[in-house]
Design an enzyme around this catalytic site. Structure first.
Site, mmCIF file in Angstrom:
data_model
loop_
_atom_site.group_PDB
_atom_site.id
_atom_site.type_symbol
_atom_site.label_atom_id
_atom_site.label_comp_id
_atom_site.label_asym_id
_atom_site.label_seq_id
_atom_site.Cartn_x
_atom_site.Cartn_y
_atom_site.Cartn_z
ATOM 1 N N ASP A 72 -6.015 -14.088 -11.376
ATOM 2 C CA ASP A 72 -5.734 -12.899 -11.349
ATOM 3 C C ASP A 72 -4.318 -12.949 -12.079
ATOM 4 O O ASP A 72 -3.615 -12.606 -13.190
ATOM 5 C CB ASP A 72 -5.518 -10.922 -11.700
ATOM 6 C CG ASP A 72 -7.465 -10.567 -12.520
ATOM 7 O OD1 ASP A 72 -7.856 -11.724 -13.273
ATOM 8 O OD2 ASP A 72 -7.519 -9.542 -11.647
ATOM 9 N N ASN A 145 -0.721 -4.944 -16.908
ATOM 10 C CA ASN A 145 -1.156 -4.234 -16.440
ATOM 11 C C ASN A 145 -0.361 -3.040 -15.490
ATOM 12 O O ASN A 145 -0.288 -1.525 -16.016
ATOM 13 C CB ASN A 145 -1.430 -4.916 -14.202
ATOM 14 C CG ASN A 145 -2.812 -5.598 -14.690
ATOM 15 O OD1 ASN A 145 -3.256 -5.748 -15.537
ATOM 16 N ND2 ASN A 145 -2.865 -6.502 -12.906
ATOM 17 N N ARG A 156 9.202 5.253 4.476
ATOM 18 C CA ARG A 156 9.970 6.661 4.358
ATOM 19 C C ARG A 156 9.336 7.810 2.906
ATOM 20 O O ARG A 156 8.786 6.750 2.358
ATOM 21 C CB ARG A 156 10.938 6.946 4.146
ATOM 22 C CG ARG A 156 11.821 6.527 3.808
ATOM 23 C CD ARG A 156 13.894 6.654 3.720
ATOM 24 N NE ARG A 156 14.190 5.836 2.976
ATOM 25 C CZ ARG A 156 14.474 5.684 1.388
ATOM 26 N NH1 ARG A 156 13.365 6.445 1.486
ATOM 27 N NH2 ARG A 156 14.812 4.741 0.834
ATOM 28 N N THR A 186 -7.692 -1.203 -13.062
ATOM 29 C CA THR A 186 -8.271 -1.886 -12.497
ATOM 30 C C THR A 186 -7.846 -2.824 -11.750
ATOM 31 O O THR A 186 -7.956 -3.687 -10.359
ATOM 32 C CB THR A 186 -9.290 -2.772 -12.860
ATOM 33 O OG1 THR A 186 -9.005 -3.741 -13.531
ATOM 34 C CG2 THR A 186 -10.677 -1.576 -13.241
ATOM 35 N N TYR A 188 -3.972 -1.804 -9.271
ATOM 36 C CA TYR A 188 -3.011 -1.223 -7.993
ATOM 37 C C TYR A 188 -3.099 0.596 -8.247
ATOM 38 O O TYR A 188 -3.695 1.004 -7.590
ATOM 39 C CB TYR A 188 -1.734 -1.308 -8.646
ATOM 40 C CG TYR A 188 -0.244 -0.846 -7.063
ATOM 41 C CD1 TYR A 188 -1.143 0.037 -5.836
ATOM 42 C CD2 TYR A 188 1.074 -1.146 -7.487
ATOM 43 C CE1 TYR A 188 -0.091 0.213 -5.088
ATOM 44 C CE2 TYR A 188 1.279 -0.819 -5.654
ATOM 45 C CZ TYR A 188 1.335 -0.045 -4.833
ATOM 46 O OH TYR A 188 1.780 0.008 -3.697
ATOM 47 N N SER A 189 -3.529 1.004 -9.785
ATOM 48 C CA SER A 189 -3.684 1.820 -9.653
ATOM 49 C C SER A 189 -4.860 2.250 -9.595
ATOM 50 O O SER A 189 -5.168 4.070 -8.695
ATOM 51 C CB SER A 189 -3.763 2.001 -11.804
ATOM 52 O OG SER A 189 -4.158 3.147 -11.663
ATOM 53 N N LEU A 190 -5.964 1.377 -9.148
ATOM 54 C CA LEU A 190 -7.168 2.190 -9.302
ATOM 55 C C LEU A 190 -7.463 1.802 -7.204
ATOM 56 O O LEU A 190 -7.725 3.221 -6.840
ATOM 57 C CB LEU A 190 -8.346 0.862 -9.733
ATOM 58 C CG LEU A 190 -9.551 1.130 -9.139
ATOM 59 C CD1 LEU A 190 -9.992 2.590 -9.348
ATOM 60 C CD2 LEU A 190 -10.475 0.008 -8.791
ATOM 61 N N SER A 191 -6.252 1.128 -6.822
ATOM 62 C CA SER A 191 -6.243 1.624 -5.240
ATOM 63 C C SER A 191 -5.260 2.864 -4.382
ATOM 64 O O SER A 191 -5.708 3.107 -3.952
ATOM 65 C CB SER A 191 -5.604 0.473 -4.903
ATOM 66 O OG SER A 191 -4.696 -0.230 -4.997
ATOM 67 N N GLN A 245 4.644 -8.910 -10.005
ATOM 68 C CA GLN A 245 5.606 -9.646 -9.438
ATOM 69 C C GLN A 245 6.685 -10.306 -10.003
ATOM 70 O O GLN A 245 7.174 -10.521 -8.754
ATOM 71 C CB GLN A 245 4.599 -11.360 -10.712
ATOM 72 C CG GLN A 245 3.115 -11.795 -10.080
ATOM 73 C CD GLN A 245 2.471 -12.019 -11.114
ATOM 74 O OE1 GLN A 245 3.109 -12.115 -12.804
ATOM 75 N NE2 GLN A 245 1.381 -12.646 -11.024
#
Length: 288
Positions: A72, A145, A156, A186, A188-191, A245
């Site tokens: 991806d 994305n 911090r 699906t 970074y937002s999902l994690s 990236q």
């Protein structure tokens, strides 16, 4: 005759036991059907002289179709390169991913359709992210994305303020903030605990990363809204990252303004696949 570009992740293809041979076979199949084929110069040694070694600028300017081989991350890079103009076919080379249409092992079998242009194009919303300082735009980025503001350096909490169309949304003590497209829902937002949104919708998703408060939640806003993230004067060592990236350092008092881009990503579709079946396969959701 049309011109077809190959953007190849040389590490992933090189590590595949049959990778170079399968890619060479596909390139030779296209050239035998009258297509001109360009290959990114970093990967040209893998394909034994098949295709014309080219810079990414050449690919961007000359091709009518971009075939991207990798995971991806490579496909996201190709999407930014081709944004708004060039259809992109994602080819999966091992691993986990949502964006690829075919596996590397199946690429040679679709050469006829690619050469004849017998495929559909699905448009995906993209974001543009501007970094502003003292009312001046310093840099603009484009992503399929997400745009993510996070701390860098020591561990911090950041204190970020988010505005939607100049109206205060929330102030977050958090590790960062993700502003994503449905395609990025699906990733970074999902994690970070954000919702999964069907990629054909056009909305913007705002999700705090590890918020240090119990009442911080993801918010979905209109595709036409403008999301502004402000860093207070005491902030140090923060960073904007686009699609995981492209990075850019941001300073105290900077603003990151994210909104829907004019450009879209044009993903090549060869078969009709349900998004929900993809979720079941990729996220290992079992049946009843």
């Amino acid at each position: 005759m049309s011109t077809i570009g190959f953007l190849i992740n040389p590490t992933k293809v090189g590590e595949h036991s049959q990778g170079p041979a399968l890619v060479t076979q596909a390139i030779e199949g296209l050239t035998s059907r009258g297509q001109q084929v360009l290959v990114n110069e970093e990967a040209a040694p893998l394909v034994a002289g098949a295709g014309q070694p080219s810079t990414e600028s050449d690919l961007e300017e000359r091709v009518n179709l971009l075939i991207v081989l990798g995971g991806d991350g490579t496909i996201l890079h190709g999407a930014r390169l081709a944004a708004g103009r060039i259809p992109v076919l994602g080819v999966r080379v091992g691993g986990f991913g949502f964006l690829a249409e075919v596996n590397l092992e199946d690429l040679a079998g679709v050469v006829d359709r690619l050469a004849a242009g017998r495929y559909e194009v699905e448009e995906r919303m993209m974001l543009q992210a501007d970094v502003e300082r003292d009312g001046m735009r310093l840099q603009r980025f484009l992503g399929l994305n997400d745009a993510v503001v996070t701390k860098s350096g020591v561990a911090r909490v950041l204190r970020l303020t988010a505005w939607v169309n100049d109206e205060l949304l929330a102030s977050y003590p958090a590790d960062g903030l993700v502003v994503s497209t449905p395609t990025g829902s699906t990733a970074y937002s999902l994690s970070a605990g954000g919702p999964i949104v069907h990629p054909r919708l056009e909305v913007i998703i705002i999700t705090p990363i590890s918020p240090h408060t119990f009442n911080a939640r993801s918010v979905i806003v209109s595709r036409d809204d403008r999301v502004t993230i402000e860093l207070p004067a005491a902030t140090q060592d923060a960073r904007l990252t686009v699609d995981g990236q492209v990075g850019y350092p941001i300073e105290a008092g900077d603003r990151v303004v994210v909104q829907r881009a004019v450009q879209t990503t044009k993903l090549v579709r060869l078969v009709r696949t349900s998004f929900y079946s993809i979720l079941q396969a990729k996220l290992a959701w079992g049946g009843r």
